[in-house]
Design a protein around this motif. Structure first.
Motif, short mmCIF file in Angstrom:
data_model
loop_
_atom_site.label_atom_id
_atom_site.label_comp_id
_atom_site.label_asym_id
_atom_site.label_seq_id
_atom_site.Cartn_x
_atom_site.Cartn_y
_atom_site.Cartn_z
N LEU A 65 58.81 28.17 -51.35
CA LEU A 65 57.77 27.35 -52.23
C LEU A 65 57.57 26.27 -51.22
CD1 LEU A 65 59.94 26.13 -54.90
CD2 LEU A 65 58.02 27.96 -54.99
N ASP A 66 56.52 26.44 -50.96
CA ASP A 66 55.81 25.52 -49.81
C ASP A 66 55.62 23.48 -50.72
OD1 ASP A 66 53.50 24.52 -51.60
OD2 ASP A 66 52.57 25.63 -50.42
N GLN A 67 55.65 22.53 -49.71
CA GLN A 67 56.13 21.79 -49.88
C GLN A 67 54.92 20.69 -51.22
OE1 GLN A 67 54.15 22.48 -46.84
NE2 GLN A 67 52.21 20.55 -47.20
N THR A 68 54.45 21.41 -51.55
CA THR A 68 53.81 21.54 -52.77
C THR A 68 54.36 21.82 -54.48
OG1 THR A 68 51.77 22.81 -52.90
CG2 THR A 68 51.69 20.82 -51.61
N GLY A 69 54.63 23.14 -54.12
CA GLY A 69 55.86 23.90 -54.99
C GLY A 69 55.25 24.94 -54.87
N ASN A 70 54.15 25.29 -54.15
CA ASN A 70 53.44 26.25 -54.41
C ASN A 70 54.72 27.67 -53.76
OD1 ASN A 70 51.01 26.43 -55.95
ND2 ASN A 70 49.99 25.39 -54.28
N SER A 71 54.48 28.82 -54.15
CA SER A 71 55.35 30.45 -54.15
C SER A 71 54.49 30.39 -51.62
CB SER A 71 55.64 31.25 -53.79
OG SER A 71 53.71 31.90 -53.94
N PHE A 72 55.25 30.82 -51.06
CA PHE A 72 54.98 30.78 -49.41
C PHE A 72 55.81 32.08 -49.46
CE2 PHE A 72 54.75 30.49 -45.39
CZ PHE A 72 53.43 29.99 -44.99
N GLY A 73 54.97 33.23 -48.86
CA GLY A 73 55.38 34.16 -48.76
C GLY A 73 54.56 35.03 -47.14
N GLU A 126 68.92 22.15 -50.93
CA GLU A 126 69.73 21.25 -52.44
C GLU A 126 69.74 19.70 -51.88
OE1 GLU A 126 74.33 20.87 -53.26
OE2 GLU A 126 73.61 22.88 -53.22
N ARG A 127 69.25 19.06 -50.88
CA ARG A 127 68.82 17.71 -50.80
C ARG A 127 67.94 17.68 -50.23
NH1 ARG A 127 73.39 15.09 -46.28
NH2 ARG A 127 72.32 17.06 -44.74
N ASP A 128 66.92 18.81 -49.64
CA ASP A 128 64.95 18.56 -49.49
C ASP A 128 65.08 19.41 -50.80
OD1 ASP A 128 66.31 17.55 -46.98
OD2 ASP A 128 66.17 19.62 -46.16
N THR A 129 64.27 18.36 -51.37
CA THR A 129 63.50 18.61 -53.30
C THR A 129 61.46 18.79 -52.30
OG1 THR A 129 63.14 16.60 -53.13
CG2 THR A 129 65.39 17.18 -54.49
N THR A 130 61.67 19.47 -52.60
CA THR A 130 60.03 19.54 -52.79
C THR A 130 59.61 18.41 -52.06
OG1 THR A 130 59.85 21.62 -54.12
CG2 THR A 130 57.70 20.90 -54.15
N GLU A 131 59.12 17.58 -52.94
CA GLU A 131 59.12 15.83 -53.02
C GLU A 131 59.01 15.08 -51.55
OE1 GLU A 131 60.13 13.11 -55.80
OE2 GLU A 131 58.32 11.89 -54.62
N GLY A 146 56.30 22.85 -45.44
CA GLY A 146 57.37 22.77 -44.67
C GLY A 146 57.59 23.62 -46.45
N LEU A 147 58.77 24.28 -45.68
CA LEU A 147 59.35 25.65 -47.37
C LEU A 147 60.49 24.69 -47.28
CD1 LEU A 147 57.89 28.38 -45.30
CD2 LEU A 147 56.68 26.66 -46.81
N GLY A 148 61.14 26.03 -48.72
CA GLY A 148 62.11 25.41 -49.21
C GLY A 148 62.77 26.39 -50.11
N GLY A 149 63.19 25.07 -51.35
CA GLY A 149 62.87 26.44 -52.92
C GLY A 149 64.48 25.87 -52.68
#
Ligand SMILES: [Cu+2]
Lengths: 221, 158
Positions: A65-73, A126-131, A146-149
């Motif tokens: 998931l990117d920093q806006t919450g959209n999926s990134f692949g 776990e600590r780095d939420t999308t926001e 920024g990517l996470g999820g």
């Protein structure tokens, strides 16, 4: 070996083997020479530090998931050059150093290379939420991604790249540290990992290496 | 809120000057804190510590009224992996200096009282093994491109 050669029974087969070996290595040398001639015409792959050539690593589908919450692949890596760096927002030293150095380099490159994207992947979802990711990457540059999820999503990328990380979260739950890759991975518009820049990073060096790698890859088509 | 902060700082300076034995052989320069992105509660600080005496000085702890805890860390890159190692103490040899610099030794500042922006300052007290201490003001700055690997050897600097 000498004793075998002095024995006439083995002499002929041994000489035959040697002859085959010599012919083979001669062939290998001439092949190497023609390769070198080709390389010098296009810029030698050996002279470019960090270049993965002739074996770039093709990246397959991944799901973050990117920093806006959209999926990134994979699709978001195609058609663009990418710098990928792995870290965590609570990292006080190496990560912000790398982010600010990449920002300097990006500002130099962006004028001519508008097809370049800078990607920070959090290995501490776990600590780095999308926001938090959004606040973090935009602090350095509004264009940064920024990517996470979750762990599974992040691992769908780290495992392919071979960017190992380790959460030191056994005792101190809140302020734990994370060991992470210090390198910047470079991807071409076919989503192939074509290079890796090793730390410590310097913006002028990143800029120069990227241009060399990009020119080399473009010359292969 | 602001008054509490001011009181903490004043109390800190007064208590340090009253009770602590000032370390006169250590000179601390270029103390700065790297401004952190929003909502990041672990910061890094850098400085140069110069020992002008003929005796070894050992830094054992650092305190600040504006942070819940400060640790001495060393950033290392081992097999292309970035790690931070907490140091129990740091030796500053006689007539020598030690630099806290990006990508090398740094101070880890945990949980600031209030978010810190470039231009803010924070008092920091460096405490040594002999019980002496030195209090300085560190200024918050944004990182720039020159903040990479400044891990020079100061042994030959005069
Ligand atoms: Cu640290």
């Amino acid at each position: 070996m000498l004793r075998i050669l002095s024995n006439s029974k083995f002499l002929i087969p041994a000489m035959a083997i040697l002859a085959i070996f010599a012919a083979g290595s001669g062939f290998y040398i001439s092949l190497k020479q023609s390769q070198n001639q080709q390389n010098s015409a296009l810029g030698s792959s050996q002279s470019i530090e960090g270049l993965f050539w002739p074996n770039p690593k093709q990246i397959h589908e991944f799901n973050t998931l990117d920093q806006t919450g959209n999926s990134f692949g994979l699709e978001q890596m195609q058609g663009k050059w990418s710098f990928v760096f792995f870290g965590y927002t609570h990292c006080p030293d190496v990560c912000p150093i790398t982010m600010s150095v990449m920002n300097e380099s990006y500002k130099q490159l962006n004028i001519k290379h508008s097809d370049l994207q800078i990607i920070f992947v959090s290995v501490d979802p776990e600590r780095d939420t999308t926001e938090k990711l959004a606040q973090y990457v935009t602090y350095f540059n509004d264009d940064f991604i920024g990517l996470g999820g979750n762990t599974e999503m992040v691992d769908s990328l780290t495992k392919q790249i071979g960017a190992a990380y380790f959460l030191n979260n056994e005792e101190q739950k809140e302020n734990y540290l994370v060991d992470h890759s210090a390198s910047i991975f470079i991807f071409d518009p076919k989503a192939r990992m074509v290079g890796k820049l090793s730390a410590p990073h310097d913006s002028a060096k990143i800029t120069a290496q990227f241009i060399k790698i990009k020119d080399f890859i473009n010359a292969q088509y | 809120m602001h008054n509490i902060k001011l009181f903490l700082i004043l109390f800190f300076f007064v208590s340090n000057s009253l009770f602590a034995d000032e370390n006169k052989s250590i000179h601390i320069s270029n103390a700065w804190i790297s401004e952190a992105p929003p909502n990041v509660y672990i910061l890094a600080a850098y400085a140069e510590l110069k020992n002008t005496s003929t005796e070894t000085q050992t830094l054992v702890s650092i305190t600040s009224p504006l942070f819940s805890m400060i640790e001495i860390h060393l950033s290392k890159i081992i097999d292309e992996t970035a790690k931070m190692e907490k140091q129990k103490s740091l030796i500053i040899p006689a007539n020598d200096s030690v630099e806290f610099a990006p990508g090398a030794y740094h101070l880890m500042l945990f949980s600031p009282e209030t978010p810190m922006k470039a231009g803010d300052t924070a008092p920091m007290t460096f405490i040594f093994a002999d019980g002496s201490s030195k209090t300085i003001e560190a200024v918050v700055k944004k990182r720039n491109n020159h903040s990479h690997d400044h891990n020079h050897d100061h042994k030959n600097n005069h």
